[in-house]
Design an enzyme around this catalytic site. Sequence first.
Site, mmCIF file in Angstrom:
data_model
loop_
_atom_site.group_PDB
_atom_site.id
_atom_site.type_symbol
_atom_site.label_atom_id
_atom_site.label_comp_id
_atom_site.label_asym_id
_atom_site.label_seq_id
_atom_site.Cartn_x
_atom_site.Cartn_y
_atom_site.Cartn_z
ATOM 1 N N HIS A 122 0.815 -1.207 0.000
ATOM 2 C CA HIS A 122 0.000 0.000 0.000
ATOM 3 C C HIS A 122 0.857 1.268 0.000
ATOM 4 C CE1 HIS A 122 -4.178 -1.684 1.151
ATOM 5 N NE2 HIS A 122 -3.478 -2.589 0.471
ATOM 6 N N HIS A 284 -2.369 -12.414 -2.124
ATOM 7 C CA HIS A 284 -3.430 -13.122 -1.405
ATOM 8 C C HIS A 284 -3.033 -14.549 -1.024
ATOM 9 C CE1 HIS A 284 -6.898 -10.286 -2.826
ATOM 10 N NE2 HIS A 284 -5.959 -9.678 -2.133
#
Length: 749
Positions: A122, A284
């Site tokens: 991020h 993920h």
Amino acid sequence: MFATAPAFATTPQPSKASPRPNTLDTAAKTVTQLPVAPTTNVPGGMTNREWWPNRLDLTALRQHEDTRANPYGADFNYAKEFNSLDLDAVKADIRKVLHTSQPWWPSDYGNYGPFFIRMAWHSAGTYRAADGRGGSDGGEQRFDPLNSWPDNVSLDKARRLVWPIKQKYGRKLSWGDLMVLTGNVALEDMGFKTVGFAGGRVDAWEPDMVFWGPETKFMGANRSNPDGTIRKPLGATTMGLIYVNPEGPNGDHDPIGAAADIRHAFGNMAMSDEETLALIAGGHTFGKAHGAHPQKACLGMEPTAAPIEQQGFGWQNKCGKGNAEDTVTSGLEGAWSASPTQFTTQYVDNLLNFDWVKTKSPAGATQWIPTDPAAQHLVPDAHLPGVTHAPIMFTTDIALKDDPGFHAILVKWQQNPELFAQAFARAWFKLTHRDLGPQARYLGKDVPKESFAWQDTLPQPSFAPINAKDQSRLKQMVLASGLTGPQLVRTAWASAATFRSTDMRGGANGARLRLDPQRGWAVNDPAELATVLAKLSDIQQRFDKGGRQVSMADLIVLGGNAAIEQAAARGGVKVSVPFEPGRVDATQAQTGMQTMNDLKVTADGFRNYFDPSLTVSPPEALVDKADTLDLTVPEMTVLVGGMRALDANSGGSRNGVLTTRPGTLSNDFFVNLLSMDTAWSKSATPGLYDGKDRANGAPRWTATSVDLIFGSNSELRAVAEAYASDDARERFVTDFVAAWTKVMNEDRF
């Protein structure tokens, strides 16, 4: 956006809902005084921006002027400090933090690795290709608005967990480098092999001025073009998210629509389909999502709005423990694999092998679980021994299975797991290093030897740089070639002014101006450019026959310098323009069409060029261009005035050439712009203004709003007045040369 209003204004102020009329591009007109709403003891009052919302904002350039915000001082050399680090010791400290769970924020599965991967991702993932803004350089995740985005819930805790490392190494290790390095170490600690790591991200000390979108509320999504693409330069689909809404477009749970959003968002961030899929599947593979309780019922204010006693922590969770098994971030809940702290292919296998059905998280968000009841026993709970769950997928994960293009890549990776690992390693390195610039800026022992196309690679020099004698001879050859001063100045500027300080791409080194796609850009006057390049190439060949060699990259800049020295001499000022040799020439094979078109110039106020399809005004586009060139307000001002005097407009336009002696480097632009002998009015031609003799109405000049803004805007007029003064003629030339040289050399790392 980040301006602070004066405190405790008590004088009557106009209503914020009814600001005074003012625009950048309209002629002067009578202003009607608006009704005044009486106020009493209202903290803050009105900022200039609120009084006049269309006033040209120069804040982005002011950030380049003031080095006092840096507590390390103006002479701080981060590269020198970083190179003194024992990088192995830093990584050992990070590994210790990974496995030392803190009671105030317990780690999932006994490992902070997945949490730190999210922090690094991020930090870097805000990068967008269209303007090079965002990314991990600067460590901007620490500041608002990014530190308070919905997509960054709980990352305030991740940064506090690694604060002891930052505290230990201080100025030797920036926050930007620490966050990315921590993500790398986390991946390697969980069994993944990365491509490498490069340091060099220099911390900022205030938020960068970035347009993150038009929305006024988080999770708003008012940024799509009619065809569904995202309006550039924006990358994410939604305000406050890094990429896309995990529940599908506007939370509609539509996998096919989500696949389109994924392509648009990741594409705007310079990622291909394979890179996009590698990042999602690789990311993920690790960790879990957190939605143990409803967000609105549990979470407090974000960090910037939180009470002072929380000391920068936000999203205080009042439900259950407030952490561990009661953690709330996205509202989605669960892990994608049964081994969330190991690198496996389980994400790919689960996504392809199971059939999936919609369900609700404890927080009420829509997610997907396998239809097979046996899957309920696959995933261990992150905190509660003996408790198991089914793996989960987001709508954006199901999109990768349902979309034919993404699906085909997944099948290939399932059959060849090593290809998946390689793709993720390359995509992760690109994600975390895209905004760092060329390899010449990379620091540290873990820099990979391999080069990648997105790095705008350059060849190694194959001959010695030209010396002072060579430079003098070459300047004589250029000035005797028949090329005009304006042609030489335009060409040098076109080559160098592609530079973007936002991601350190572009610039004169490589001479990519002579290659596709740059040589075909409209702003570069392709026909004229071809003529100039042909003559410079001839000079290069004739010079090389003498036993010395010069690159086209050096010759283009040197030609512009020679023209400026000649133009200054015409105005009675003798000046020597500094020149730093050693540039090399890139090949077409080293120049990607798509990545280079991300640098395409659609507005350049310095050459008075503006694509009318743009949605911002020409003065706003000028400030944006100056910002990417890392210019201050005075530097922008003197360069515009000098370029007009030098007759360097794109296409040879006469707009703004406010001088009777074009081609002479003088302060005439400012003298004539500020003269009361000229009255300005809108032209019959849209976007232009006519300057007429105030006494007899005779036509004198034409100009654009970029020209007139230097007389209209009070801050720019103050600088223009300094350069229009009788005692500023030599200072104007000196300052122009300094600013010109800065632009020519900005990509010399």
